[in-house]
Design an enzyme around this catalytic site. Structure first.
Site, PDB file in Angstrom:
ATOM      1  N   LYS A 208       5.423  -8.448  13.644  1.00 22.16           N
ATOM      2  CA  LYS A 208       6.539  -7.692  13.317  1.00 22.16           C
ATOM      3  C   LYS A 208       7.917  -8.314  13.698  1.00 22.16           C
ATOM      4  CE  LYS A 208       4.391  -3.239  12.630  1.00 22.16           C
ATOM      5  NZ  LYS A 208       4.467  -1.703  13.197  1.00 22.16           N
TER       6      LYS A 208
ATOM      7  N   LYS B 193      -6.936  -7.010   2.304  1.00 19.29           N
ATOM      8  CA  LYS B 193      -7.117  -5.687   2.647  1.00 19.29           C
ATOM      9  C   LYS B 193      -6.359  -4.864   1.731  1.00 19.29           C
ATOM     10  CE  LYS B 193      -7.051  -2.970   6.467  1.00 19.29           C
ATOM     11  NZ  LYS B 193      -6.493  -2.506   7.811  1.00 19.29           N
TER      12      LYS B 193
ATOM     13  N   LYS C 232      -0.569  -0.103   1.893  1.00 21.94           N
ATOM     14  CA  LYS C 232       0.151   0.586   1.328  1.00 21.94           C
ATOM     15  C   LYS C 232       1.713   0.070   1.179  1.00 21.94           C
ATOM     16  CE  LYS C 232       0.746   3.448   5.722  1.00 21.94           C
ATOM     17  NZ  LYS C 232       0.100   4.522   6.206  1.00 21.94           N
TER      18      LYS C 232
END
Ligand code: TRP
Length: 335
Positions: free
Chosen positions: A118, A200, A203
């Site tokens: 991140k 995978k 969203k």
């Protein structure tokens, strides 16, 4: 005469209020929560304090928290059976996080792969919360003394850290926290991207055709499945190198309970077109009651409020007890 019943084990999990969950989140995790509710004493929370490690628009955040709470109820979790609450309503989470942060090493937090990923993705906002987030997550967990925590692969390292922190705290100050285990559920499907089935389903994928949101309208779901990437063999069978078809078979197996052999038989001699329509229809049928319940709940905000207030009270009672124990052992004046 009182019946002697075996004490139920405790389970806890949380979901962040960031974006609508996908079919992957649903089949891989959320749908199992509903089953767990029957067998465990359960806590489920909307981890809203976690969401602010990335910048949030206040109005939007508020709506998302409420929507995520409503979704937990829409997937069938029962506020009478489980404790369903919103993390920020229970102050012990923030309070215990500080205490635990002093039992957590800088080096440990530096090794968290999610932090590394991140901070690489958002070099302009590497805030302290992003770094200490696993400590808050440890507090979320340890406050409720759960036996099990159902988490996905991406949260395994954080759960491992929570266990380490708990063990260290207990060693230094005396036993306060139960050391929880990861809960490995029944084969929760690993749902892959419809556009790139080696990845995978996510969203946050820029290509919205690659994922099904659990609130997608039926015609959108049908359209996305029709566009799903497959292969040129034109035979519905599970085999290496057929990632797209394998993924659709996995989804169909989850929604219908059929085995791969049964699916292969069902579509023997038929093309991918028929198969895709059948998969889409099974997903639409699976999500329909969830979507309906979600719509109803969002129109009854007074009821939602009643539920999250009751949930907060229940969570408050348990968490305050654990927090006070920890404070006392550490030498704080609690009486
Ligand atoms: N960090 C988890 C996620 O991003 C959410 C979460 C917060 C959580 N606190 C938790 C999960 C406690 C399990 C237990 O998905």
């Amino acid at each position: 005469m009182e019946q002697i019943t075996e004490k139920k084990k405790v389970i806890l999990s949380c979901i962040q209020p960031t974006g609508t969950p996908t079919l992957g989140n649903y089949l891989g995790a959320l749908k199992n929560w509903k089953a767990l509710e029957e067998d465990f004493f359960s806590y489920f929370a909307v981890a809203d304090l976690h969401a602010i490690t990335v910048k949030q628009e206040p109005k939007e955040l508020k709506e998302r928290i409420l929507r995520t709470y409503a979704l937990l109820m829409a997937i069938g979790l029962d506020p009478e059976k489980s404790t369903l609450f919103i993390q920020s309503h229970v102050p012990a989470h923030s309070q215990l996080a500080w205490l635990l942060s002093c039992s957590t090493q800088f080096g440990e937090l530096s090794r968290m792969t999610q932090f590394k990923d991140k901070s690489k993705a958002h070099p302009e906002n590497i805030n302290a919360g992003l770094f200490t987030y696993p400590v808050l997550m440890a507090a979320d967990i340890l406050l409720y003394q759960p036996d099990f925590v159902p988490v996905g692969e991406d949260q395994r390292q954080h759960l491992e850290l929570a266990r380490d922190i708990a063990g260290r705290f207990n060693g230094n100050y005396g036993n306060v926290f139960k050391i929880p285990e990861a809960y490995i559920g029944k084969h929760g499907a690993r749902v892959m991207s419809l556009a790139n089935p080696e990845k995978k389903m996510s969203k946050s994928d820029a290509n919205t055709n690659s994922f099904i949101s659990i609130l997608d309208e039926p015609n959108i779901i049908m359209k996305k499945f029709k566009r799903a990437v497959t292969d040129s063999e034109a035979k519905v069978r599970y085999a290496e190198g057929k990632d797209g078809i394998n993924n659709l078979m996995g989804i169909y197996s989850c929604t219908t309970g059929k085995s791969f052999e049964q699916i292969e038989d069902e579509f023997a001699g038929k093309g991918y077109g028929d198969f895709k329509v059948a998969v889409a229809e099974s997903v639409i049928a699976e999500l329909e009651p969830v979507q309906q319940k979600f719509k109803d709940l969002m129109q009854d905000r007074a009821y939602l409020k009643e539920c999250y207030r009751t949930g907060a009270e229940k969570a408050q009672r348990m968490s305050a007890r654990t927090l006070a124990k920890a404070q006392k052992k550490m030498g704080f004046i609690v009486d």
